[in-house]
Enzyme design. Structure first.
Site, short mmCIF file in Angstrom:
data_model
loop_
_atom_site.label_atom_id
_atom_site.label_comp_id
_atom_site.label_asym_id
_atom_site.label_seq_id
_atom_site.Cartn_x
_atom_site.Cartn_y
_atom_site.Cartn_z
CG ASN A 1 -7.13 2.60 0.40
OD1 ASN A 1 -6.36 2.88 1.42
ND2 ASN A 1 -8.00 3.08 0.31
CG HIS B 1 -4.46 3.69 -3.88
ND1 HIS B 1 -5.73 4.36 -3.65
CD2 HIS B 1 -3.69 3.69 -2.73
CE1 HIS B 1 -5.69 4.59 -2.51
NE2 HIS B 1 -4.60 4.45 -1.78
CG HIS C 1 -0.13 6.21 -0.60
ND1 HIS C 1 -0.76 7.65 -0.20
CD2 HIS C 1 -0.97 5.43 -0.47
CE1 HIS C 1 -2.20 7.10 0.11
NE2 HIS C 1 -2.20 5.78 -0.09
CG HIS D 1 -1.81 1.10 1.39
ND1 HIS D 1 -2.72 1.54 2.26
CD2 HIS D 1 -2.34 1.97 0.34
CE1 HIS D 1 -3.32 2.68 2.22
NE2 HIS D 1 -3.16 3.02 0.72
CB ILE E 1 -8.48 8.11 1.17
CG1 ILE E 1 -8.84 8.01 2.37
CG2 ILE E 1 -8.52 6.65 0.17
CD1 ILE E 1 -8.43 9.47 3.26
#
Length: 663
Positions: free
Chosen positions: A514, A510, A324, A319, A663
Site C-alpha cells: 500500500n 498491507h 482488505h 491490495h 487506509i
C-alpha cells in the site's frame, strides 16, 4: 447542489438534461432513484455519492483524528463529483500529455487552467470550496502534487531495465515474481521454455552482451525468474479489449546476474486468437534494445504493457482482495464470537482498527460500479468480477510469508539458514525485511498463546474460540468452507499459525503493497494503469509518430491525462499515514492486559522490531545490495517498522508498518 444526490456520470447527464428543461430537483432525484432500483428485494441501494453516513458498528468507526485526516486528504480527490466538469474542460483543451515535461508539471506547478472564463463556468456548477482546493493558492494551477520519490533524485532512471526489474523485488507489488520452472500447459499457454527456445534465439543474447548459460542450465541453476500476468488475464482480454482499453496478457523473463540484480531478457505480449478462444493465444516476444532508437521505444512500450498488467493486478488482487477483503470476515467473527476479555480478542483487536470503516468507504467510492478503480485501472467494469473470480486461488495457509516464498520458488527450506529458508534471490528487500518481521510476529504470538493455552486440550475446550473458527470457515469465508487446507484449530500450533498469518496480513503485508503506491506510481509513466492502443506496427501512422516523437507516442499509449489526474489523486490519499497511526509493536494503552508475562513478551517484541529497523538502515546504506536503493535512489523502507516516537508525523513518509489496514 443537486449533484450531491447523484451517483454516476450517467445520472449527471440526466440532471443536465432535466435542468435544461427546468424540471424541479425532486423530479430529477426520482428519475435517478428509479434508475438505481433493483428488481432483487435483497439487494442494497447505493447511498448518495458524497454521503459518509455508511453503517459501521460504533466501535469500528474512525476516531476523530483519523476522520479529520481522512476528510482533509479526500478533499484532494473529489474526482467523481467533478468528473463531467473536468472531462468537459480537458476535452476542449489538452486531453493528452504532449511530453514528459507536461507530466513533470503536475509536480512543479500543476496544470495551467485554460482561462478565467472557464474557471468561472466551472465555479457555477461545483461547490466553490472544493474548486479552491484544486486550484490551490496561486489560483492558476490545477492539481499540483508532491514529487514522487521515483523521480525526485533522477527524472529518467525509472526508464532503465535495472529499475524496471528491481521494482518487482522492492516496489509496490513485490509479491508476484516467481522462479521460472516448467510451465503448466493450459488452454492459453505455451510452455515458456519452448516459446523462448523457438523465438528467443541465442544470437539475440549475444547481441545484447548478456552473460547467459544454456537455457536449461540457467533454469536448473535458479537463475531465471518470471513475472507472470498471462493466464489470469487472458480470460478477460476479449471483454476488456472490446472497450477503449487495448491491452495484452504478459509474461516477463528475467535473468539473475552475478551482482544480485535482475536483467529483463524478454517480454511476451499475448492476445486471444482472432478465430476464437479455443485456438489459444497469439503471442509476440520483445527483447531489450538501445534507448534512443525506435526499437528502444518499442521495448519501453513492451515494459509499459507489463506495468499496466502489474498495476491492475496489484490494486485489485494484491491490495484489495488479499488484504482488505480477506481480513474483514476475521474482524466480524472476532467481534461476534469472542468477548473483549478473551485473550485472542485482546491479541487481534489492534490489528482490526479502522478496517471496517475504510472498507465501507471503499465500497462507496472506490470499488463500486462506476467508482474510481473502474475509471483508473484497465479491467474497468470487469474489475470486481476479476477480483471475485481470482479469489478462488486464495489459500489461507499460503498467506504465511515463508509458505508464499516457497510456493513462488523464491526460497527453499534450509534449516541452516535464518528463518529456515534459503532465498534464491539473496538481495530481495521485501523478502529479507518481511522474514525478519514475520519471525518477530511469530515469536510474539507463540509466547502470548503459550501463556494462555498451555496444552492442546485447552484449545479444544475453549468454546468461544471454537465458535469463532467455525464461523470464519463456514460463514466468513463460506466459499472456502470445504477446503482441506484450513487449520483444524485443535492444537496450539493451529492457533499460533492462524494468529500469525492474520497479524502479518493486516500489518506488514498491507504496508508492503500500500504505502509505496505514491512513491512509485505517483509518476504514472512508471506505473501506467491503462493502455489505450496496441503496439504500433511498421507502416502505420502510430509507428511513424513513434519514430518522430517517441515520448508523445509513449504517452498516447498509456493512461490519458484525465485518468492520470484521478489516479494520482487517489493513490496520494491511499499512501498517506494518519497522524494517529499506531504501528506494529505499539498499543493505544499500556493497560491492555494485567498479566505480566504477556506484557513482558510484548516489550520484547517491540525491542526486536527496533533491531530490525537498525538492520534495514544498515542494509540500505550497503552499496553491494543494489536492489535496496536502485537507480532511482529510493531506499526500501516500506517494511521499516517505525517504532520511534516521531512516527506520529503522518503523511507520505514511505515507511512504517501500521498495526492494521486503516487506509
Amino acid at each position: 447542489m443537486h449533484a450531491l444526490f447523484l451517483v454516476d456520470p450517467w445520472s449527471i447527464l440526466i440532471l443536465e438534461e432535466e435542468e435544461r428543461a427546468e424540471n424541479p430537483p425532486k423530479k430529477v432525484r426520482k428519475i435517478v432513484s428509479n434508475h438505481l432500483k433493483s428488481s432483487n428485494p435483497k439487494s442494497e441501494s447505493r447511498l448518495p455519492l458524497l454521503s459518509l453516513d455508511i453503517y459501521v458498528p460504533r466501535d469500528e468507526r474512525f476516531g476523530h483524528v483519523k476522520f479529520s485526516d481522512f476528510l482533509a486528504y479526500a478533499l484532494k480527490s473529489i474526482a467523481q463529483v467533478l468528473l463531467p466538469e473536468i472531462s468537459s474542460l480537458f476535452d476542449k483543451t489538452i486531453n493528452e500529455f504532449d511530453s514528459f515535461e507536461d507530466v513533470f508539471d503536475l509536480y512543479n506547478g500543476g496544470i495551467k487552467l485554460p482561462g478565467k472564463a472557464t474557471v468561472s463556468k466551472v465555479r457555477n456548477r461545483v461547490p466553490w470550496e472544493l474548486l479552491k482546493e484544486l486550484v490551490r493558492n496561486d489560483g492558476e494551477r490545477f492539481l499540483k502534487f508532491p514529487i514522487p520519490e521515483v523521480i525526485k533524485e533522477d527524472k529518467s532512471a525509472w526508464r532503465t531495465d535495472e529499475e524496471f526489474a528491481r521494482e518487482m523485488l522492492a516496489g509496490v507489488n513485490p509479491v508476484i515474481i516467481s522462479r521460472l520452472r516448467d510451465s503448466p500447459l493450459t488452454k492459453y499457454s505455451t510452455p515458456i521454455h519452448d516459446m523462448l527456445q523457438f523465438k528467443f534465439k541465442y544470437e539475440i543474447i549475444i547481441k545484447h552482451n548478456l552473460v547467459f548459460p544454456p537455457f536449461q542450465q540457467a533454469m536448473e541453476s535458479n537463475r531465471l525468474f518470471i513475472l507472470d500476468h498471462h493466464d489470469a488475464l487472458m480470460v478477460y482480454l476479449r471483454k476488456i479489449n472490446s472497450t477503449n482499453t487495448k491491452m495484452y496478457a504478459t509474461r516477463t523473463i528475467l535473468f539473475l546476474q552475478d551482482d544480485g540484480t535482475l536483467k529483463p531478457l524478454a517480454i511476451e505480449l499475448s492476445l486471444l486468437h482472432p478465430q476464437g478462444d479455443h485456438r489459444g493465444a497469439v503471442s509476440r516476444v520483445f527483447t531489450p534494445a538501445e534507448d534512443g532508437t525506435v526499437e528502444g521505444t518499442i521495448w519501453q512500450l513492451a515494459k509499459a504493457y507489463v506495468a499496466v498488467n502489474d498495476s491492475g493486478y496489484h490494486q485489485l488482487i494484491s491490495h484489495w482482495l488479499n488484504t482488505h477483503a480477506v481480513i474483514e470476515p476475521f474482524i466480524i467473527a472476532t467481534n461476534r464470537q469472542l468477548s473483549v476479555l478473551h485473550p485472542i480478542h485482546k491479541l487481534l483487536q489492534p490489528h482490526f482498527r479502522d478496517t471496517m470503516n475504510i472498507n465501507a468507504l471503499a465500497r462507496q467510492i472506490l470499488i463500486n460500479a462506476g467508482g474510481m478503480l473502474e475509471i483508473t485501472v484497465f479491467p474497468a467494469r470487469y474489475s470486481m468480477e476479476m477480483s471475485a473470480v481470482l479469489y478462488k486461488n486464495w489459500v489461507f495457509t499460503e498467506q504465511s510469508l515463508p509458505a508464499d516464498l516457497i510456493k513462488r520458488g523464491i526460497a527453499v527450506p534450509d534449516e541452516t539458514k535464518p528463518h529456515g529458508l534459503k532465498l534464491l534471490i539473496e538481495d530481495y528487500p521485501y523478502a529479507v525485511d518481511g522474514l525478519e518481521i514475520w519471525s518477530a510476529i511469530e515469536t510474539w504470538v507463540q509466547e502470548y498463546c503459550d501463556f494462555y493455552y498451555p496444552t492442546d486440550e485447552s484449545i479444544q475446550k475453549d468454546e468461544e474460540l471454537q465458535s469463532w473458527w467455525l464461523e470464519l470457515r463456514n460463514e466468513g469465508h463460506g466459499d472456502k468452507r470445504d477446503e482441506p487446507w484450513w487449520p483444524e484449530m485443535q492444537t496450539r500450533d493451529d492457533l499460533k499459525q492462524t494468529c500469525t498469518i492474520i497479524i502479518w496480513v493486516a500489518s506488514a503485508l498491507h504496508a508492503a503493497v500500500n504505502f509505496g503506491q505514491y512513491p512509485y506510481a505517483g509518476f504514472l509513466p512508471n506505473r501506467p494503469t491503462i493502455s489505450r492502443r496496441f503496439m504500433p506496427e511498421p507502416g502505420t501512422p502510430e509507428y511513424s509518430e513513434l519514430e518522430q516523437d517517441p515520448e508523445l507516442g509513449y504517452l498516447k499509449t498509456i493512461t490519458a491525462q484525465l485518468q492520470t489526474l484521478l489516479g494520482v489523486s487517489l493513490i496520494e490519499i491511499l499512501s498517506r499515514h494518519s497522524t494517529d497511526e499506531i504501528y506494529l509493536g505499539q498499543r493505544e494503552s499500556d493497560e491492555w492486559t494485567c498479566d505480566d508475562e504477556p506484557l513482558a513478551a510484548f516489550k520484547r517484541f517491540g525491542e526486536r522490531l527496533k533491531g530490525i529497523e537498525k538492520r534495514i538502515t544498515e542494509m540500505n546504506e550497503n552499496p553491494k545490495l543494489k536492489n535496496r536503493v536502485g537507480p532511482v535512489k529510493v531506499p526500501y523502507t516500506l517494511l521499516f517498522p517505525n517504532t520511534s516516537d516521531y512516527s506520529r508525523e503522518g503523511g507520505l513518509t514511505g515507511k512504517g508498518v501500521p498495526n492494521s489496514i486503516s487506509i
